[in-house]
Design an enzyme around this catalytic site. Structure first.
Site, PDB file in Angstrom:
ATOM      1  CG  ASN A   1      -1.679   1.287   1.394  1.00 22.84           C
ATOM      2  OD1 ASN A   1      -1.813   2.053   0.431  1.00 22.84           O
ATOM      3  ND2 ASN A   1      -2.192   1.550   2.582  1.00 22.84           N
ATOM      4  CD1 TRP A   2       3.641   1.010  -2.792  1.00 22.14           C
ATOM      5  CD2 TRP A   2       3.808   2.233  -4.668  1.00 22.14           C
ATOM      6  NE1 TRP A   2       4.479   0.349  -3.656  1.00 22.14           N
ATOM      7  CE2 TRP A   2       4.603   1.065  -4.812  1.00 22.14           C
ATOM      8  CE3 TRP A   2       3.756   3.146  -5.722  1.00 22.14           C
ATOM      9  CZ2 TRP A   2       5.341   0.807  -5.973  1.00 22.14           C
ATOM     10  CZ3 TRP A   2       4.475   2.875  -6.882  1.00 22.14           C
ATOM     11  CH2 TRP A   2       5.266   1.723  -6.995  1.00 22.14           C
ATOM     12  CE  LYS A   3       0.413   3.582   4.722  1.00 19.88           C
ATOM     13  NZ  LYS A   3       0.211   3.772   6.134  1.00 19.88           N
TER      14      LYS A   3
ATOM     15  CG  HIS B   1      -5.756   2.182   4.943  1.00 17.13           C
ATOM     16  ND1 HIS B   1      -5.292   3.105   5.848  1.00 17.13           N
ATOM     17  CD2 HIS B   1      -4.754   1.267   4.797  1.00 17.13           C
ATOM     18  CE1 HIS B   1      -4.063   2.784   6.216  1.00 17.13           C
ATOM     19  NE2 HIS B   1      -3.716   1.662   5.589  1.00 17.13           N
TER      20      HIS B   1
ATOM     21  CD  GLU C   1      -2.812   5.732   6.471  1.00 15.80           C
ATOM     22  OE1 GLU C   1      -2.795   5.805   5.228  1.00 15.80           O
ATOM     23  OE2 GLU C   1      -1.901   5.187   7.132  1.00 15.80           O
TER      24      GLU C   1
ATOM     25  CD  GLU D   1      -3.700  -2.421   7.118  1.00 18.16           C
ATOM     26  OE1 GLU D   1      -2.617  -2.715   6.629  1.00 18.16           O
ATOM     27  OE2 GLU D   1      -4.248  -1.323   6.936  1.00 18.16           O
TER      28      GLU D   1
ATOM     29  N   GLY E   1       2.244   2.176  10.574  1.00 16.71           N
ATOM     30  CA  GLY E   1       3.224   3.251  10.422  1.00 16.71           C
ATOM     31  C   GLY E   1       3.920   3.636  11.716  1.00 16.71           C
TER      32      GLY E   1
ATOM     33  CB  SER F   1       4.946  -1.986  11.794  1.00 20.06           C
ATOM     34  OG  SER F   1       4.543  -0.647  11.990  1.00 20.06           O
TER      35      SER F   1
ATOM     36  N   GLY G   1       2.749  -1.187   4.236  1.00 21.79           N
ATOM     37  CA  GLY G   1       2.907   0.223   3.891  1.00 21.79           C
ATOM     38  C   GLY G   1       4.373   0.555   3.667  1.00 21.79           C
ATOM     39  N   GLY G   2       5.026   1.061   4.712  1.00 20.12           N
ATOM     40  CA  GLY G   2       6.399   1.565   4.623  1.00 20.12           C
ATOM     41  C   GLY G   2       7.367   0.629   3.902  1.00 20.12           C
TER      42      GLY G   2
HETATM   43  C1  PEP Z   1      -0.830   0.218   5.850  1.00 19.60           C
HETATM   44  O1  PEP Z   1      -0.864   1.417   5.665  1.00 19.60           O
HETATM   45  O2  PEP Z   1      -1.710  -0.508   5.374  1.00 19.60           O
HETATM   46  C2  PEP Z   1       0.277  -0.320   6.631  1.00 19.60           C
HETATM   47  C3  PEP Z   1       0.187  -1.533   7.066  1.00 19.60           C
HETATM   48  O3  PEP Z   1       1.356   0.515   6.848  1.00 19.60           O
HETATM   49  P1  PEP Z   1       2.745   0.133   7.565  1.00 19.60           P
HETATM   50  O4  PEP Z   1       3.194  -1.188   7.017  1.00 19.60           O
HETATM   51  O5  PEP Z   1       3.668   1.235   7.225  1.00 19.60           O
HETATM   52  O6  PEP Z   1       2.464   0.027   9.039  1.00 19.60           O
END
Ligand code: PEP
Length: 257
Positions: free
Chosen positions: A13-15, A99, A101, A171, A177, A217, A238-239
């Protein structure tokens, strides 16, 4: 993971990260290091403006492309929005829905999530439906109640055969994040509960065919332990998914199981 009954899916998930130029660069860097034989499906979910670039760039790598959001109406006066049909027409296969966010920053409710799930399925897209509890909810001991409600609401009115096309991503909001990951036991408990909710709604055969991911994460050092859990069939990342080498390490962890 249980590859006998369901697909393992590693999705990035590049956001709101990477331009179209950077998308092409990522694909070029990924290509030589991506394992040729994959036991999992690999997906990259990118910003809407980069979808067609991504579809072209990843086509010959057997990497699927996903969107990060959609609007549930088919067409009309909804300035700035993108419909499920528009995504499908571009060659997009998956779409992230609900999501945290979007729920927290853009007021997305369980009812809106449900409408988006229906719109995605109707257009032939595979929704990746995100559910997760806040830290306060975990500390109050209501994690499983919160998750059950979110799953039931997201899937309300969806038939058993359509539910097989859905991916659920657990999640925990406190792990997104933050560098703080749920333990394998915490993640497994919730993913197991998600499957139990689907089993109660649609029976054991449907429940065992649904891919349930963990997200929050996930990184090269914790992926293997998380993916070793029976009910964790992949990751939404994500990251770590922004870096081709880290993304490949997680894909390799899924390949080992
Ligand atoms: C996400 O945004 O779906 C996510 C899991 O981010 P991260 O891996 O950075 O925690």
């Amino acid at each position: 993971m249980n590859t006998r009954y369901r697909k393992t899916i590693i999705a990035g998930n590049w956001k709101m990260n990477k331009t179209a130029t950077e998308t092409k660069k990522f694909a070029e860097e990924l290509k030589p290091i991506l394992p040729k034989a994959k036991r999992c499906e690999v997906v990259v979910c990118v910003p809407a403006c980069n979808l067609s670039t991504a579809v072209r760039a990843f086509r010959d790598m057997r990497v699927s492309v996903g969107a990060e959001n959609l609007y549930f109406e088919k067409s009309g006066a909804y300035t700035g929005e993108v419909s499920a049909e528009m995504l499908k027409d571009l060659g997009v296969k998956y779409v992230i829905i609900g999501h945290s966010e979007r729920r927290q920053l853009f007021g997305e409710t369980d009812i809106i999530v449900n409408k988006k799930v229906h719109a995605a399925l109707e257009a032939g897209l595979n929704p990746i439906i995100c559910v997760g509890e806040s830290l306060e909810e975990r500390e109050m001991g209501i994690t499983l109640d919160r998750i059950t409600l979110q799953v039931k609401a997201a899937l309300a009115g969806v038939s058993g055969d359509k539910i097989r096309k859905c991916v659920i991503a657990y999640e925990p909001i406190w792990a997104i994040g933050t560098g703080r990951t749920a333990t394998a036991e915490q993640a497994a408990e919730v993913c197991n509960e998600i499957r139990a909710v689907i089993r109660n709604m649609h029976g054991a055969r449907t429940a065992r065919s649904v891919t349930i991911q963990y997200g929050g994460s996930m990184n090269p050092s914790n992926a293997e332990e998380l993916l070793a859990q029976q009910d964790i069939d992949g990751g939404l990342i994500g990251g770590a998914a922004l870096d081709p080498a880290k993304f490949v390490s997680i894909i390799s962890a899924a390949n080992q199981e």
